[in-house]
Enzyme design. Structure first.
Site, PDB file in Angstrom:
ATOM      1  N   ASP A 346       0.853  -1.179   0.000  1.00  8.75           N
ATOM      2  CA  ASP A 346       0.000   0.000   0.000  1.00  8.75           C
ATOM      3  C   ASP A 346       0.894   1.237   0.000  1.00  8.75           C
ATOM      4  O   ASP A 346       1.615   1.485  -0.954  1.00  8.75           O
ATOM      5  CB  ASP A 346      -0.941  -0.027   1.199  1.00  8.75           C
ATOM      6  N   ASP A 350       1.901   6.747   5.675  1.00  7.46           N
ATOM      7  CA  ASP A 350       0.582   7.332   5.876  1.00  7.46           C
ATOM      8  C   ASP A 350       0.609   8.163   7.156  1.00  7.46           C
ATOM      9  O   ASP A 350       1.146   7.710   8.184  1.00  7.46           O
ATOM     10  CB  ASP A 350      -0.495   6.259   6.016  1.00  7.46           C
ATOM     11  N   ARG A 403       0.921  10.405  -4.978  1.00  8.74           N
ATOM     12  CA  ARG A 403       0.851  10.733  -3.552  1.00  8.74           C
ATOM     13  C   ARG A 403       2.204  11.211  -3.017  1.00  8.74           C
ATOM     14  O   ARG A 403       2.847  10.538  -2.225  1.00  8.74           O
ATOM     15  CB  ARG A 403       0.347   9.551  -2.723  1.00  8.74           C
TER      16      ARG A 403
END
Length: 511
Positions: A346, A350, A403
């Site tokens: 992933d 984060d 991102r």
């Protein structure tokens, strides 16, 4: 992350025993209220309850106190996460107590609504200020208050920052506690550690005649590499990690998991490749440092759940099953520096769920897909708005796809002096009213350097300001609205020099 409820817990005894030869402090008491109760606490005044995994006092019309622990505790450190929810009038406060004799006699450190922090004592209800300084105190913001009592020396800190020190011999021992004065507040992650004399960093570990399925980390022998010079900057300034704690070298999975689950400051040196699964919880006050240029965390990653004051440096993360580093659930003061991220399933990093005061610096995102997400959901504005304060500088986003970061709600997110190379989908996206300052970066062969006014995917628009960037073989940077200025000083690398400076300095083995 494994959770300790109190020193009487058998799990706590096992964890402490594995590090007995290196511990500088023994855990006396811990309560994160995840069990839904406040057993062991006695209250006076106010309206106390456990809700959403935290201890809450909702009354605002008087004094309120809750105490726990033993009257015989003498030299110890108490650390509590504190959030003021409302102040009823001027000069009100929330506080953490030490050496409490009763509800009217104790030492305490107070966060006041007049933007001060005070180290004080209360004697039969009469308060004396021992020392004070200015600090910004905001409703709804989490602060970590620490109060250490060692002989006649009293020491307090807010978020691991400036230290207040005083000398007083009024009380020699007593309980810990939390308090409010004409204020409502939430308290969480209470940790109490006894004060013991730290061993020499070069001491040899105690010999063990029998093998153990979970060997404890070993103390660094004389001459082993020590944490290098370098201090966190940007929003993570003031983060100290394991400073003041012992140093351990970890070489196996069990050694690493034991070390990151230990209460108290600890410097964890990673040697070689360590295989872990999923995301493993890291307790507060840790420095996790790779030795040399080959230290690797493979297969899993690190998770921060209401954690704080942690440094992660000089590690390669490979093949993480989920995120390599997940900073979540109101964690704060995290410095992620000089690492390399390769092939996470992933995200590489984060930063979500109300976390803040994070700096991501000098990392190599090596052909990653989802490099960095700030704010996990369009529906989480209540938790994230006013938080997610992140500095991102001197990173190499090297043929990574997207991102870099993608932002929801966070402001300001300061993206400066990074090298963006061949990013297939986009570089920076500000969405859901996020506020992102993109400054002094070098974009090379990036078709969509910035999204903002148009939003991105299913997310609504954000705000983005760009200045002093260079775009080579790249599209235009979409800007929108205004963004709050970063509340810290910083020095920019000249933008034309960013590719060479960043490539020479990022990643492992470059400290």
């Amino acid at each position: 992350m494994r959770v300790l409820a109190a020193i009487a817990s058998a799990a706590a005894v096992l964890v402490v025993a594995t590090l007995a030869s290196v511990a500088t402090a023994a855990p006396l008491f811990a309560d994160n209220f995840d069990d839904g109760n406040a057993n062991g606490w006695t209250t006076s005044g106010g309206s106390w309850s456990v809700s959403s995994g935290a201890y809450q006092q909702t009354g605002t019309s008087s004094d309120a106190r809750a105490r726990a622990g033993s009257a015989s505790w003498a030299n110890y450190t108490v650390s509590v996460r504190v959030r003021a929810n409302a102040f009823n009038g001027s000069n009100r406060f929330v506080a953490v107590l030490a050496r409490a004799q009763s509800n009217t006699s104790y030492y305490y450190v107070a966060l006041r609504s007049n933007n001060t922090v005070e180290l004080k004592k209360l004697v039969n209800g009469s308060a004396t200020t021992l020392v004070a300084t200015s600090v910004n105190v905001s409703i709804g913001t989490w602060y970590t208050l620490t109060l250490r009592v060692d002989g006649s020396t009293l020491t307090s800190q807010v978020n691991g920052g400036s230290t207040l020190t005083a000398s007083d011999s009024q009380y020699a021992s007593g309980q810990i506690g939390v308090a409010t004065f004409n204020a409502s507040a939430t308290f969480d992650d209470v940790n109490v550690e006894s004060g013991t004399t730290p061993p020499s960093p070069s001491a040899s570990p105690s010999a063990s005649p029998t093998s153990s399925p979970s060997p404890s980390p070993s103390v660094s022998p004389t001459g082993s590499p020590q944490p290098p010079a370098g201090q966190p900057d940007g929003f993570a300034a003031g983060t100290t990690g394991g400073a003041g704690g012992p140093t351990v070298v970890v070489r196996t999975t069990n050694e690493l998991l034991t070390a990151i689950d230990t209460i108290g400051p600890l410097n964890i040196h990673v040697q070689g490749t360590i295989n872990i699964t999923s995301k493993q919880g890291v307790r507060p006050n840790k420095t996790i440092l790779g030795l040399g240029s080959t230290a690797t965390i493979n297969g899993g990653g690190f998770d921060f759940y209401r954690s704080y004051n942690v440094i992660i440096r000089n590690l390669t993360f490979t093949n993480a099953e989920d995120d390599a580093v997940n900073v979540g659930q109101n964690s704060h003061h995290i410095w992620i520096d000089h690492n390399r991220f390769v092939s996470p399933v992933d995200g590489a990093i984060d930063i979500v769920r109300g976390s803040e005061y994070v700096t991501v610096s000098w990392n190599h995102f090596d052909h990653t897909d989802k490099s960095m997400l700030i704010g996990h959901s369009d529906s989480n504005s209540g938790e994230d708005t006013g938080h997610l304060k992140v500095s991102i500088h001197h990173n190499w986003f090297d043929n990574s796809r997207q991102r870099h970061p993608r932002v929801r709600f966070g402001e300001p997110v300061h993206v400066y002096n990074n090298y963006f190379l061949n990013n297939e989908l986009y570089a920076v996206a500000s969405t859901m009213n996020g506020g992102v300052l993109v400054e002094g970066n070098y974009f090379q062969n990036v078709p969509f350097p910035c999204y903002s006014a148009s939003g991105y995917a299913e997310s609504g628009p954000g705000r983005l300001v760009q200045r002093n960037n260079i775009f080579t073989g790249s599209g235009a940077c979409e800007v929108n609205g205004s963004v709050a200025a970063p509340p810290y000083s910083y020095t920019l690398t000249p933008t034309a020099n960013v590719p060479s400076v960043v490539m020479a300095g990022v990643g492992v083995g470059k400290l």
